[in-house]
Design a protein around this motif. Structure first.
Motif, PDB file in Angstrom:
ATOM      1  N   UNK A 301     -16.406  11.189   6.990  1.00  0.00           N
ATOM      2  CA  UNK A 301     -16.424  12.648   7.213  1.00  0.00           C
ATOM      3  C   UNK A 301     -16.580  12.927   8.709  1.00  0.00           C
ATOM      4  N   UNK A 302     -17.545  12.225   9.321  1.00  0.00           N
ATOM      5  CA  UNK A 302     -17.803  12.446  10.754  1.00  0.00           C
ATOM      6  C   UNK A 302     -16.557  12.118  11.586  1.00  0.00           C
ATOM      7  N   UNK A 303     -15.931  10.975  11.269  1.00  0.00           N
ATOM      8  CA  UNK A 303     -14.779  10.530  12.066  1.00  0.00           C
ATOM      9  C   UNK A 303     -13.608  11.504  11.941  1.00  0.00           C
ATOM     10  N   UNK A 304     -13.332  11.967  10.721  1.00  0.00           N
ATOM     11  CA  UNK A 304     -12.183  12.878  10.579  1.00  0.00           C
ATOM     12  C   UNK A 304     -12.485  14.228  11.232  1.00  0.00           C
ATOM     13  N   UNK A 305     -13.769  14.648  11.180  1.00  0.00           N
ATOM     14  CA  UNK A 305     -14.131  15.930  11.835  1.00  0.00           C
ATOM     15  C   UNK A 305     -13.948  15.851  13.344  1.00  0.00           C
ATOM     16  N   UNK A 306     -14.276  14.679  13.918  1.00  0.00           N
ATOM     17  CA  UNK A 306     -14.248  14.544  15.381  1.00  0.00           C
ATOM     18  C   UNK A 306     -12.985  13.872  15.899  1.00  0.00           C
ATOM     19  N   UNK A 307     -12.020  13.662  14.989  1.00  0.00           N
ATOM     20  CA  UNK A 307     -10.786  12.991  15.380  1.00  0.00           C
ATOM     21  C   UNK A 307     -11.025  11.576  15.902  1.00  0.00           C
ATOM     22  N   UNK A 308     -12.051  10.909  15.382  1.00  0.00           N
ATOM     23  CA  UNK A 308     -12.329   9.521  15.779  1.00  0.00           C
ATOM     24  C   UNK A 308     -11.633   8.555  14.827  1.00  0.00           C
ATOM     25  N   UNK A 309     -11.610   7.284  15.218  1.00  0.00           N
ATOM     26  CA  UNK A 309     -10.958   6.270  14.388  1.00  0.00           C
ATOM     27  C   UNK A 309     -11.761   6.049  13.111  1.00  0.00           C
ATOM     28  N   UNK A 310     -11.067   5.973  11.997  1.00  0.00           N
ATOM     29  CA  UNK A 310     -11.767   5.709  10.739  1.00  0.00           C
ATOM     30  C   UNK A 310     -11.148   4.538   9.987  1.00  0.00           C
ATOM     31  N   UNK A 311     -10.200   3.851  10.661  1.00  0.00           N
ATOM     32  CA  UNK A 311      -9.584   2.724   9.951  1.00  0.00           C
ATOM     33  C   UNK A 311      -9.333   1.556  10.889  1.00  0.00           C
ATOM     34  N   UNK A 312      -9.131   0.398  10.277  1.00  0.00           N
ATOM     35  CA  UNK A 312      -8.735  -0.793  11.035  1.00  0.00           C
ATOM     36  C   UNK A 312      -7.385  -1.229  10.501  1.00  0.00           C
ATOM     37  N   UNK A 313      -6.663  -2.010  11.319  1.00  0.00           N
ATOM     38  CA  UNK A 313      -5.367  -2.462  10.800  1.00  0.00           C
ATOM     39  C   UNK A 313      -5.042  -3.846  11.324  1.00  0.00           C
ATOM     40  N   UNK A 314      -4.110  -4.492  10.641  1.00  0.00           N
ATOM     41  CA  UNK A 314      -3.626  -5.781  11.142  1.00  0.00           C
ATOM     42  C   UNK A 314      -2.126  -5.873  10.924  1.00  0.00           C
ATOM     43  N   UNK A 315      -1.453  -6.442  11.942  1.00  0.00           N
ATOM     44  CA  UNK A 315      -0.011  -6.641  11.813  1.00  0.00           C
ATOM     45  C   UNK A 315       0.196  -7.887  10.974  1.00  0.00           C
ATOM     46  N   UNK A 316       1.104  -7.819  10.028  1.00  0.00           N
ATOM     47  CA  UNK A 316       1.308  -8.941   9.115  1.00  0.00           C
ATOM     48  C   UNK A 316       2.222  -9.995   9.746  1.00  0.00           C
ATOM     49  N   UNK A 317       1.805 -11.242   9.652  1.00  0.00           N
ATOM     50  CA  UNK A 317       2.657 -12.328  10.121  1.00  0.00           C
ATOM     51  C   UNK A 317       3.641 -12.673   9.000  1.00  0.00           C
ATOM     52  N   UNK A 318       4.576 -13.546   9.325  1.00  0.00           N
ATOM     53  CA  UNK A 318       5.532 -13.961   8.288  1.00  0.00           C
ATOM     54  C   UNK A 318       4.789 -14.662   7.143  1.00  0.00           C
ATOM     55  N   UNK A 319       3.783 -15.483   7.490  1.00  0.00           N
ATOM     56  CA  UNK A 319       2.986 -16.146   6.450  1.00  0.00           C
ATOM     57  C   UNK A 319       2.279 -15.134   5.565  1.00  0.00           C
ATOM     58  N   UNK A 320       1.698 -14.080   6.195  1.00  0.00           N
ATOM     59  CA  UNK A 320       1.016 -13.037   5.403  1.00  0.00           C
ATOM     60  C   UNK A 320       1.982 -12.407   4.416  1.00  0.00           C
ATOM     61  N   UNK A 341      13.100 -15.015  -1.653  1.00  0.00           N
ATOM     62  CA  UNK A 341      12.348 -15.901  -0.751  1.00  0.00           C
ATOM     63  C   UNK A 341      13.263 -16.451   0.336  1.00  0.00           C
ATOM     64  N   UNK A 342      14.414 -16.960  -0.109  1.00  0.00           N
ATOM     65  CA  UNK A 342      15.379 -17.570   0.821  1.00  0.00           C
ATOM     66  C   UNK A 342      15.837 -16.540   1.876  1.00  0.00           C
ATOM     67  N   UNK A 343      16.179 -15.350   1.384  1.00  0.00           N
ATOM     68  CA  UNK A 343      16.735 -14.323   2.266  1.00  0.00           C
ATOM     69  C   UNK A 343      15.683 -13.799   3.252  1.00  0.00           C
ATOM     70  N   UNK A 344      14.450 -13.611   2.775  1.00  0.00           N
ATOM     71  CA  UNK A 344      13.457 -12.953   3.639  1.00  0.00           C
ATOM     72  C   UNK A 344      12.521 -13.926   4.356  1.00  0.00           C
ATOM     73  N   UNK A 345      12.374 -15.142   3.827  1.00  0.00           N
ATOM     74  CA  UNK A 345      11.413 -16.057   4.458  1.00  0.00           C
ATOM     75  C   UNK A 345      12.032 -17.395   4.886  1.00  0.00           C
TER      76      UNK A 345
END
Ligand SMILES: C[S@@+](CC[C@H](N)C(=O)[O-])C[C@H]1O[C@@H](n2cnc3c(N)ncnc32)[C@H](O)[C@@H]1O
Ligand code: SF4
Length: 393
Positions: A301-320, A341-345
């Motif tokens: 609630x506090x973060x969305x009210x103050x426009x602060x960060x409320x989430x974390x993220x990670x970029x997915x590798x090919x293995x992920x 599998x063959x086409x995408x990995x």
């Protein structure tokens, strides 16, 4: 390698750009069930603020779905049926203002049976819901008391009838097998009742003992003993067989639907399509990265009210991405598609998967059907072990 990853992302983005889902997490419960470790709190005083924060988050993240058409909206929890019609309306108005929602979109809310009174269902008529997912777990009053549920078996049956009388023709119920002290016979009775209710979908999970829950502590103190593996397996086999006899399709390990009534929302997760998850602890995926919101009502609630960060993220590798694809696909009736599998990995990862599944094919736990690798019911019972072998670490 980097180039390959980027072109894969572009390919996936291009392929899936048109459709997306929205998940809204309502993190409140009137009381906590002993087995549950989902992020929820018994804190009704925060409901109005959370609804406002959800509206703010939708506005802040309106571009996340890259102009995709919304094909599914899912209110999960927690307990969405704790919201009033005015609170739902505020969220829907925001969604319909910000996004293009398909006319035939699947729009679900999770409900606890004791919330589904005739009066409450009546108030919901002005909202676009066309599917209910009801957490019933068991129709047996002793089971329900032991796991601290709010409703009785009779109330659960009445809730289904109320929803049907209110015009809902797409109802899913959640049932848990392997509850403390539950016998195979008792489980058979639960399914018999469920299948007599003219519902369209069943999600059924074997009870898991999650660390930190009240149930976990009860087991530590020797107050409950988990149902043995052999009985759990027999319960699962019975679930598969009886739902099949009633024309339900086992389209995922824990999900059974009459033809045409599979959950489009969950299926879009399994097909790795875009989705935006809003609310405390909700997860999102945009084909390139995944993100997750903080698990704290007051912090969110506090973060969305103050426009602060409320989430974390990670970029997915090919293995992920490979691991996600294999893990999710193996749970579905469609299985792992070797051509995908063959086409995408690429061929190295495809061969890795083929080699590691071979021992399970040889001992009857999996089979190949055309280009698909699928599990047999015996494979499903040890699916976690099989998955460990197929994962790329
Ligand atoms: C998070 S709940 C939300 C549904 C709703 N709040 C309710 O309980 O009525 C989603 C479903 O996950 C299942 N579930 C949650 N924890 C579980 C556990 N430890 N073992 C098995 N199933 C579980 C239950 O069937 C539950 O209905
Ligand atoms: S199972 Fe549902 S009602 Fe029970 S604590 Fe979890 S989210 Fe709340």
């Amino acid at each position: 390698m980097k180039l390959l990853f980027l072109s894969l992302c572009n390919l996936l983005t291009y392929k899936n750009l048109k459709m997306a889902g929205i998940y809204i997490h309502i993190p409140f419960c009137k009381k906590k069930c002993t087995y549950c470790d989902f992020y929820t709190e018994v804190a009704p005083q925060f409901i109005p603020s959370i609804v406002n924060s959800i509206v703010s988050e939708l506005i802040i993240r309106k571009d996340y779905l890259q102009n995709s058409t919304i094909t599914t909206i899912y209110f999960g929890g927690g307990t969405p049926s704790i919201l009033s019609v005015a609170q739902f309306k505020l969220i829907f108005d925001t969604i319909y203002n910000l996004f293009q929602v398909e006319e035939t979109a699947e729009i679900t809310f999770e409900a606890n049976p004791d919330d589904l009174s005739v009066e409450y269902l009546e108030t919901l008529q002005c909202l676009p819901f066309n599917r209910i997912s009801m957490g019933i777990q068991s129709f047996d009053d002793e089971d329900l008391k032991r796991i601290n549920r709010r409703h009785t078996g009779t109330e659960a049956i009445q809730a289904v009838k109320n929803a049907q009388n209110a015009g809902f023709g797409n109802i899913s119920i959640d049932l848990i097998y392997g509850l403390p002290f539950q016998t195979l016979e008792a489980w058979k009775k639960q399914l018999e009742i469920a299948l007599s209710l003219n519902i369209q979908h069943i999600s059924s999970y074997g009870l898991t003992y999650e660390e930190g829950t009240a149930l976990w502590k009860q087991r530590e103190k020797g107050k409950v003993t988990p149902v043995d593996d052999e009985t759990m397996n027999a319960m699962y086999l019975h679930l598969v067989e009886t739902t099949k006899k009633s024309n339900f399709i086992a389209y995922e390990i824990s999900n059974f639907a009459l033809p045409g009534f599979h959950s489009r929302h969950n299926t879009s997760y399994w097909k790795q399509e875009l989705y935006l998850g809003v609310g405390p602890s909700a997860h999102s995926y945009n084909l390139v990265s995944r993100s997750w919101n903080m698990s704290s009502i007051t912090g969110y609630i506090k973060a969305t009210e103050n426009n602060n960060t409320f989430s974390e993220s990670e970029v997915l590798t090919l293995n992920d991405k490979y691991n996600d694809y294999v893990m999710i696909s193996l749970r579905t009736a469609d299985g792992i598609d070797l051509s995908v599998l063959e086409q995408e990995f690429g061929s190295t990862m495809t061969e890795f998967c083929q080699q590691n599944i071979k021992p399970f094919i040889d001992n009857g736990k999996a089979y190949i059907d055309g280009t698909k690798i699928r599990l047999t019911p015996y494979g499903i019972m040890i699916s976690n072990l099989i998955l460990i072998e197929l994962m790329k670490v």
